[in-house]
Design an enzyme around this catalytic site. Structure first.
Site, short mmCIF file in Angstrom:
data_model
loop_
_atom_site.label_atom_id
_atom_site.label_comp_id
_atom_site.label_asym_id
_atom_site.label_seq_id
_atom_site.Cartn_x
_atom_site.Cartn_y
_atom_site.Cartn_z
N HIS A 29 -29.51 49.73 104.57
CA HIS A 29 -30.61 50.67 104.82
C HIS A 29 -31.89 50.10 104.20
O HIS A 29 -32.05 50.13 102.98
CB HIS A 29 -30.30 52.04 104.20
CG HIS A 29 -31.32 53.08 104.50
ND1 HIS A 29 -30.99 54.32 104.98
CD2 HIS A 29 -32.68 53.08 104.40
CE1 HIS A 29 -32.08 55.04 105.16
NE2 HIS A 29 -33.12 54.31 104.80
N HIS A 31 -36.40 49.53 104.89
CA HIS A 31 -37.63 49.67 105.68
C HIS A 31 -38.41 48.37 105.54
O HIS A 31 -38.88 48.05 104.44
CB HIS A 31 -38.47 50.84 105.15
CG HIS A 31 -37.77 52.15 105.27
ND1 HIS A 31 -37.91 52.98 106.35
CD2 HIS A 31 -36.87 52.75 104.45
CE1 HIS A 31 -37.14 54.05 106.20
NE2 HIS A 31 -36.51 53.94 105.04
N LEU A 32 -38.51 47.64 106.64
CA LEU A 32 -39.21 46.35 106.58
C LEU A 32 -40.65 46.42 107.07
O LEU A 32 -41.38 45.44 106.98
CB LEU A 32 -38.44 45.29 107.38
CG LEU A 32 -37.07 44.89 106.84
CD1 LEU A 32 -36.42 43.83 107.74
CD2 LEU A 32 -37.17 44.37 105.40
N ARG A 33 -41.04 47.59 107.62
CA ARG A 33 -42.42 47.77 108.12
C ARG A 33 -42.75 46.77 109.23
O ARG A 33 -41.87 46.17 109.83
CB ARG A 33 -43.44 47.66 106.97
CG ARG A 33 -43.11 48.53 105.75
CD ARG A 33 -42.95 49.98 106.07
NE ARG A 33 -42.94 50.80 104.86
CZ ARG A 33 -42.35 51.99 104.77
NH1 ARG A 33 -41.67 52.48 105.78
NH2 ARG A 33 -42.41 52.69 103.68
N LYS A 115 -30.49 56.16 114.29
CA LYS A 115 -30.95 56.86 113.10
C LYS A 115 -31.44 58.26 113.47
O LYS A 115 -32.29 58.41 114.35
CB LYS A 115 -32.09 56.07 112.45
CG LYS A 115 -32.70 56.73 111.22
CD LYS A 115 -31.73 56.78 110.04
CE LYS A 115 -32.24 57.63 108.91
NZ LYS A 115 -32.96 56.93 107.88
N HIS A 152 -30.53 60.87 108.05
CA HIS A 152 -31.37 61.35 106.95
C HIS A 152 -31.03 62.82 106.81
O HIS A 152 -31.48 63.64 107.62
CB HIS A 152 -32.86 61.14 107.26
CG HIS A 152 -33.75 61.55 106.13
ND1 HIS A 152 -34.49 60.66 105.38
CD2 HIS A 152 -33.97 62.76 105.57
CE1 HIS A 152 -35.14 61.31 104.43
NE2 HIS A 152 -34.84 62.59 104.52
N HIS A 190 -28.60 57.37 101.91
CA HIS A 190 -29.23 57.60 100.60
C HIS A 190 -28.88 58.97 100.01
O HIS A 190 -29.76 59.80 99.78
CB HIS A 190 -30.74 57.41 100.66
CG HIS A 190 -31.43 57.98 101.88
ND1 HIS A 190 -31.28 59.27 102.30
CD2 HIS A 190 -32.28 57.40 102.77
CE1 HIS A 190 -32.02 59.47 103.38
NE2 HIS A 190 -32.63 58.34 103.68
N ASP A 263 -32.67 51.55 100.70
CA ASP A 263 -33.80 52.39 101.13
C ASP A 263 -35.12 51.86 100.58
O ASP A 263 -36.06 52.63 100.32
CB ASP A 263 -33.61 53.87 100.73
CG ASP A 263 -34.52 54.79 101.55
OD1 ASP A 263 -35.03 54.35 102.60
OD2 ASP A 263 -34.72 55.93 101.13
N HIS A 267 -44.90 50.94 100.00
CA HIS A 267 -46.21 51.53 100.31
C HIS A 267 -47.18 50.86 99.36
O HIS A 267 -46.82 50.51 98.23
CB HIS A 267 -46.22 53.03 100.04
CG HIS A 267 -45.35 53.83 100.97
ND1 HIS A 267 -45.75 54.23 102.21
CD2 HIS A 267 -44.08 54.29 100.82
CE1 HIS A 267 -44.78 54.92 102.80
NE2 HIS A 267 -43.75 54.97 101.98
N ALA A 279 -43.93 58.81 100.06
CA ALA A 279 -42.57 58.74 99.53
C ALA A 279 -42.01 57.35 99.77
O ALA A 279 -42.11 56.82 100.88
CB ALA A 279 -41.70 59.77 100.24
O1 DOR Z 1 -38.77 57.68 100.42
C1 DOR Z 1 -38.65 57.41 101.60
N1 DOR Z 1 -39.46 56.52 102.20
N2 DOR Z 1 -37.73 58.05 102.30
C2 DOR Z 1 -37.63 57.92 103.63
O2 DOR Z 1 -36.80 58.55 104.22
C3 DOR Z 1 -38.60 57.07 104.38
C4 DOR Z 1 -39.19 56.06 103.51
C5 DOR Z 1 -40.38 55.39 104.13
O3 DOR Z 1 -40.32 54.98 105.29
O4 DOR Z 1 -41.40 55.25 103.45
ZN ZN Z 2 -34.96 55.19 104.44
#
Ligand code: DOR
Ligand code: ZN
Length: 364
Positions: A29, A31-33, A115, A152, A190, A263, A267, A279
């Site tokens: 899991h 997030h690679l953006r 997802k 989620h 998560h 996860d 950011h 988040a």
């Molecule tokens: O904290 C989080 N950030 N939870 C998520 O479900 C998404 C993720 C994000 O993409 O920033």
């Molecule tokens: Zn996530």
């Protein structure tokens, strides 16, 4: 000497008890953006992990086979080819997604899983599912073809306390989904509560969960320690201590139902330290070092390899990795910030010193 040989001889000089050589892990899991942020972060994941399940919550989200294929190509173009990294793509479920699109993507080896984001549960989830019944035909197809559903698991109702959203999701949605699709492979992503641990433990072998490094390490107090601490804010939000302890027990138990999923969610510092901070915790750079900390504290370093490298691929029906990685008991100093996309991100454990150092043997 090749880099591989140098690293190997350096490692063999260290005390055996001070190093762990384990099968190369995967991140189930992440997030690679996209664009510049993708370029800035992907190699942190690719350095430690052979494969990763890549979240589809881009703007716009990845909802078609063509979009996933194009995103996979962008990921590979941004990744150091020497790292031999394989991104595993996921399909973002919407109210009106067609079962045929999902099935086609799975059969063509583009989608590994789907997802489910309940609408507005988290970052870029406004296109998520508003009512689980809207995707029942998709879940039916997924159950038939053996395609995992990654969830989620939080309700989004404003009258439900944010700390209760996972537990309420289990009661209101998840129990019904599992009853209606008893053979569907489900990964409860998560997890953050003792309720989720119990739900997964009581379920069949088709029910599993990922556990992040951060939910193992801090409880909800961390967000308010001496002031607002936005770098500890993620979703699902960290819960009470009793829940953290339940997660630690589950992850280090050796149960095949629990496996590694960071996860990691970068950011920029500006987006985190804001009146409406985003988040997400960017834990990719020192992910294994972080997990090793928890497993050591629990006296369970012998269980780390199975959690990180075996339970996930077995659940997904994929081969185990052949490569090895090394964790050495040598201090890692985590930088306070890292440059990314012309700005900065704060890595998880920013400014801390961790007891373990990761090194890879796949650097030949
Ligand atoms: O904290 C989080 N950030 N939870 C998520 O479900 C998404 C993720 C994000 O993409 O920033
Ligand atoms: Zn996530």
């Amino acid at each position: 000497m090749t880099a591989y040989q140098t690293e190997k001889s350096r490692i063999s000089d260290t005390q055996a008890a001070d190093q762990l050589v384990i099968r190369q892990p995967d991140d189930w899991h992440v997030h690679l953006r996209d664009d510049d942020m993708l370029k800035a972060v992907v190699n942190y994941t690719a350095r430690q992990f052979a494969r990763a399940i890549v979240m589809p919550n881009l703007a716009p989200p990845v909802t078609t086979v063509a979009a996933a294929d194009a995103y996979r190509k962008r990921i590979l173009a941004a990744t150091d080819p020497d790292l031999n990294f394989t991104p595993l793509m996921t399909c973002y479920l919407t109210d009106d997604i067609a079962p045929d699109e999902v099935e086609l993507g799975f059969k063509e080896d583009v989608f590994t899983a789907c997802k489910l984001y309940p609408a507005n549960a988290t970052t870029n989830s406004s296109h998520g599912v508003t009512d689980i019944r809207n995707i029942y035909s998709v879940l039916d197809a997924m159950q038939r073809i053996g395609m995992p559903l990654l969830i989620h698991g939080e309700v989004t109702d404003s009258d439900i306390d944010i700390f209760d959203r996972e537990a309420v999701f289990i009661d209101r949605i998840l129990k019904q989904v599992v009853a209606d699709f008893p053979d569907l492979k489900v990964v409860f992503e998560h997890i953050t509560t003792a309720d989720a641990v119990a739900f997964v433990e009581e379920g069949g072998s088709n029910i599993a969960a990922t556990v992040t490094p951060h939910h193992l390490e801090f409880n909800r107090n961390a967000m308010f320690e001496g002031g607002m601490r936005p770098h500890y804010y993620c979703l699902p939000v960290a819960k009470r201590e009793q829940h953290r302890l339940a997660l630690r027990r589950a992850a280090t138990s050796g149960s095949a139902k629990f496996f590694l999923g960071t996860d990691s969610a970068p950011h920029t510092i500006g987006a985190k330290e804001s009146a409406c901070g985003c988040a997400g915790i960017f834990n990719a750079p020192f992910a294994l070092e972080s997990y090793a900390k928890t497993f050591e504290e629990e006296g369970a370093l012998d269980k780390l390899e199975a959690f990180a490298s075996e339970h996930g691929p077995r659940f997904y029906g994929l081969p185990l990795n052949e490569g090895k990685v090394v964790l050495t008991r040598r201090e890692t100093r985590v930088p306070p910030t890292l440059e990314a996309a012309g700005t900065h991100v704060a890595p998880y454990h920013a400014g801390d010193t961790l007891a373990w150092t990761f090194s890879s043997l796949k650097m030949d």
